[in-house]
Design a protein around this motif. Structure first.
Motif, PDB file in Angstrom:
ATOM      1  N   GLN A 144      -9.051   6.699  -3.805  1.00  0.00           N
ATOM      2  CA  GLN A 144      -8.257   7.630  -3.012  1.00  0.00           C
ATOM      3  C   GLN A 144      -6.816   7.169  -2.870  1.00  0.00           C
ATOM      4  O   GLN A 144      -5.915   7.972  -2.655  1.00  0.00           O
ATOM      5  CB  GLN A 144      -8.886   7.828  -1.638  1.00  0.00           C
ATOM      6  N   LYS A 145      -6.593   5.860  -2.977  1.00  0.00           N
ATOM      7  CA  LYS A 145      -5.231   5.329  -2.889  1.00  0.00           C
ATOM      8  C   LYS A 145      -4.578   5.208  -4.259  1.00  0.00           C
ATOM      9  O   LYS A 145      -3.464   4.690  -4.377  1.00  0.00           O
ATOM     10  CB  LYS A 145      -5.239   3.978  -2.179  1.00  0.00           C
ATOM     11  N   THR A 196      -9.294  -3.276  -5.848  1.00  0.00           N
ATOM     12  CA  THR A 196     -10.109  -2.884  -4.694  1.00  0.00           C
ATOM     13  C   THR A 196     -11.079  -1.759  -5.017  1.00  0.00           C
ATOM     14  O   THR A 196     -12.064  -1.571  -4.312  1.00  0.00           O
ATOM     15  CB  THR A 196      -9.218  -2.419  -3.532  1.00  0.00           C
ATOM     16  N   GLN A 211     -14.212  -4.933  -9.138  1.00  0.00           N
ATOM     17  CA  GLN A 211     -14.360  -5.415  -7.763  1.00  0.00           C
ATOM     18  C   GLN A 211     -15.028  -6.792  -7.744  1.00  0.00           C
ATOM     19  O   GLN A 211     -14.638  -7.674  -6.975  1.00  0.00           O
ATOM     20  CB  GLN A 211     -15.178  -4.413  -6.939  1.00  0.00           C
ATOM     21  N   SER A 257     -11.205  10.351  -8.569  1.00  0.00           N
ATOM     22  CA  SER A 257     -12.526  10.336  -7.934  1.00  0.00           C
ATOM     23  C   SER A 257     -13.566  10.582  -9.014  1.00  0.00           C
ATOM     24  O   SER A 257     -13.289  11.242 -10.027  1.00  0.00           O
ATOM     25  CB  SER A 257     -12.635  11.397  -6.835  1.00  0.00           C
ATOM     26  N   ARG A 274     -15.618   0.096 -12.422  1.00  0.00           N
ATOM     27  CA  ARG A 274     -15.035  -0.167 -11.096  1.00  0.00           C
ATOM     28  C   ARG A 274     -15.784  -1.319 -10.414  1.00  0.00           C
ATOM     29  O   ARG A 274     -15.167  -2.206  -9.814  1.00  0.00           O
ATOM     30  CB  ARG A 274     -15.080   1.073 -10.209  1.00  0.00           C
ATOM     31  N   ASP A 301       0.871  -1.176   0.000  1.00  0.00           N
ATOM     32  CA  ASP A 301       0.000   0.000   0.000  1.00  0.00           C
ATOM     33  C   ASP A 301       0.909   1.227   0.000  1.00  0.00           C
ATOM     34  O   ASP A 301       1.534   1.553   1.013  1.00  0.00           O
ATOM     35  CB  ASP A 301      -0.891  -0.004   1.243  1.00  0.00           C
ATOM     36  N   ASP A 317     -10.363   1.315  -4.629  1.00  0.00           N
ATOM     37  CA  ASP A 317     -10.078   2.421  -3.702  1.00  0.00           C
ATOM     38  C   ASP A 317      -9.370   3.538  -4.454  1.00  0.00           C
ATOM     39  O   ASP A 317      -8.140   3.594  -4.526  1.00  0.00           O
ATOM     40  CB  ASP A 317      -9.216   1.919  -2.538  1.00  0.00           C
TER      41      ASP A 317
END
Length: 500
Positions: free
Chosen positions: A204-205, A200, A194, A235, A190, A35, A202
């Protein structure tokens, strides 16, 4: 006064989506995938992903397997042989001076994704799906930040933890026309990634990054305008706003007599504007040529069929089936299929819960169960309430063993203790009372103590009946059968009113 109306314009938009794959190791070496938002900088780097001379890459088979899942789920034509190539450009976070990618012979082509929008269903064509490696990450320190840190000037820091992580690029044809369509497509993709367990989601990451290519043209025209590319949006909000802004900006330039430049822009979230970064490169600018250190990637038919047979039902098809097979509303089907985990829980519970309607299962999952998880700030994976225990709880309600209010208390106990619903019903003493004589006695007691309310009901304030119902349930400790309470309350009130 000029009354000539302004010409109408149409936006033409294609998307490039980069998705990091959920492998344990990097694309061409054995470094672990960390991560990058939490790991210490440069803690997962080896000579291969650092681009040291004399090193040799090795293809990650798990990454190829994940890429095949996506390509097949998108109904792509998977090529038996694909070629890795060197994409040459120089940037501080690209340690080799080139990126290993695929260009002329990608893994898959010619797919499609059908998804829902506010205006109905849309299908977007997928041009290509190909594998590559991610770059490192640059952090730019401004002069002000440098001063705060006691340093002299602006500088950049490079973290190579991300360099070499398997990356899947999914490129659409220019089939989208509005910010809303772009957002709906990106959300649907997305969700698919998943469901397939390859990403994932995610954002934001930075594990999913979106780059729209936008141009405008006169409505009715078939010619494509000059496009701009907005880089690395992470986003959906930024994606839709950046697309909307760029459409309006391009129309404004054209109407003012200017020309659109083919360029790469970034999105300034603080100012809500796009900012020019560089001229948009063409393929020849990257000087692609086959990667000399990697053989062609050959997918044998047996491998492809194994992956195909293991694919889950994709979200859009599951959404449609939930409506047709279980008679669910569009809203319920959408909520239940939003994640594969929830959809699986629903179907397993329906299969296990005898004599319980699918709609009842849907209501309990999306209502009481989700509400309980939200109150606790927990995810579904944090809960020990599985399909079997949830089905048993719903069977107890259906059999009249407990009522709805008692079931909510039992559900909370199941979440907190992990125990079976039957055990909690007995421990809490919640078995429902359905004996009309017992309930009738409770009703008579409440009516005798509430003569003023009875008089008001006789005078026409029938809404007070609900208050009396609540008093009876309180006297019964919440264990009375609500249907029998209603019957007894209605019958006894009617008798009292008739007698005057």
């Amino acid at each position: 006064m000029n009354t000539t109306p302004s010409p109408a314009y149409e936006a033409v938009i294609g998307l490039e989506i980069h998705a990091e794959l959920l492998t344990r190791s990097k694309m061409f070496c054995s470094c672990p995938v960390l991560d990058v938002t939490e790991a210490a900088p440069n803690s997962a780097v080896c000579p291969v992903c650092a681009g040291m001379p004399g090193t040799l890459p090795v293809i990650n088979a798990r990454a190829v397997d994940f890429a095949l899942r996506v390509a097949l789920a998108l109904d792509c034509e998977v090529k038996q042989t694909s070629i890795f190539a060197r994409k040459n450009y120089f940037y501080p976070d690209l340690p080799k001076g080139y990126q290993i990618s695929q260009y002329e012979q990608p893994l898959a082509r010619n797919g499609r994704l059908t998804f829902r929008t506010d205006r109905g269903e849309r299908t977007v064509r997928i041009r290509r799906v190909h594998l590559e490696e991610d770059t490192g990450k640059s952090t730019h320190i401004s002069p002000a930040e440098s001063d705060e840190a006691g340093e002299n000037d602006a500088h950049s820091l490079i973290d190579l933890n991300r360099a070499g992580i398997p990356l899947l690029e999914i490129v659409t044809e220019p089939d989208l026309h509005t910010p809303e369509e772009v957002g709906a497509y990106a959300r649907a993709l997305r969700q698919l990634l998943q469901y397939l367990g390859v990403n994932t989601g995610d954002m934001q990451k930075g594990v999913l990054r979106i780059e729209p290519n936008i141009s405008v043209r006169l409505s009715g025209s078939t010619e494509l305008g000059t496009r701009t590319e907005v880089k690395n949006l992470n986003s959906f909000r930024a994606l839709e706003r950046a697309v909307a802004y760029e459409i309006e900006r391009q129309i404004g330039v054209i109407q003012a007599g200017g020309k659109i430049s083919q360029e790469t822009v970034g999105w300034d979230e603080a100012e809500q504007v796009t900012v020019m970064q560089r001229g948009k490169e063409e393929a020849h600018d990257y000087r692609y040529f086959p990667e000399p250190d990697l053989p062609p990637l050959v997918i044998n038919p047996e491998w492809l069929e194994t992956v195909r047979n293991a694919l889950p039902e994709i979200p859009f098809r599951r959404f449609k089936r939930f409506q047709s097979e279980y008679g669910l509303t569009e809203y319920d089907a959408e909520v239940l299929t939003a994640s594969r985990e929830v959809a699986d829980l629903f179907e397993k519970t329906v299969a296990l819960a005898k004599n319980v309607e699918p709609k009842v299962v849907a209501n309990w999952i999306t209502g009481e169960y989700f509400g309980l998880l939200n109150q606790r700030g927990a995810a579904l994976s944090d809960s020990e309430i599985g399909a079997q225990s949830l089905a048993k709880l719903l069977e107890l309600i259906e059999a009249g063993t407990i009522n709805q209010a008692s079931a909510r208390r039992v559900l909370t106990g199941m979440f907190e203790t992990g125990r079976a619903p039957q055990d909690l019903v007995d421990e809490y003493g919640l078995r429902q009372v359905s004996d009309s004589e017992v309930i009738g006695a409770w009703v008579r007691e409440v009516l005798a103590e509430s003569q003023d309310k009875v008089d008001e009901i006789a005078a026409g304030k029938t809404a007070l009946t609900n208050w009396l119902f609540g008093q009876v349930m309180r006297r019964a400790g919440g264990k009375a059968d609500p249907k029998v309470v209603q019957e007894q309350l209605g019958s006894q009130l009617q008798d009292i009113i008739k007698k005057g």
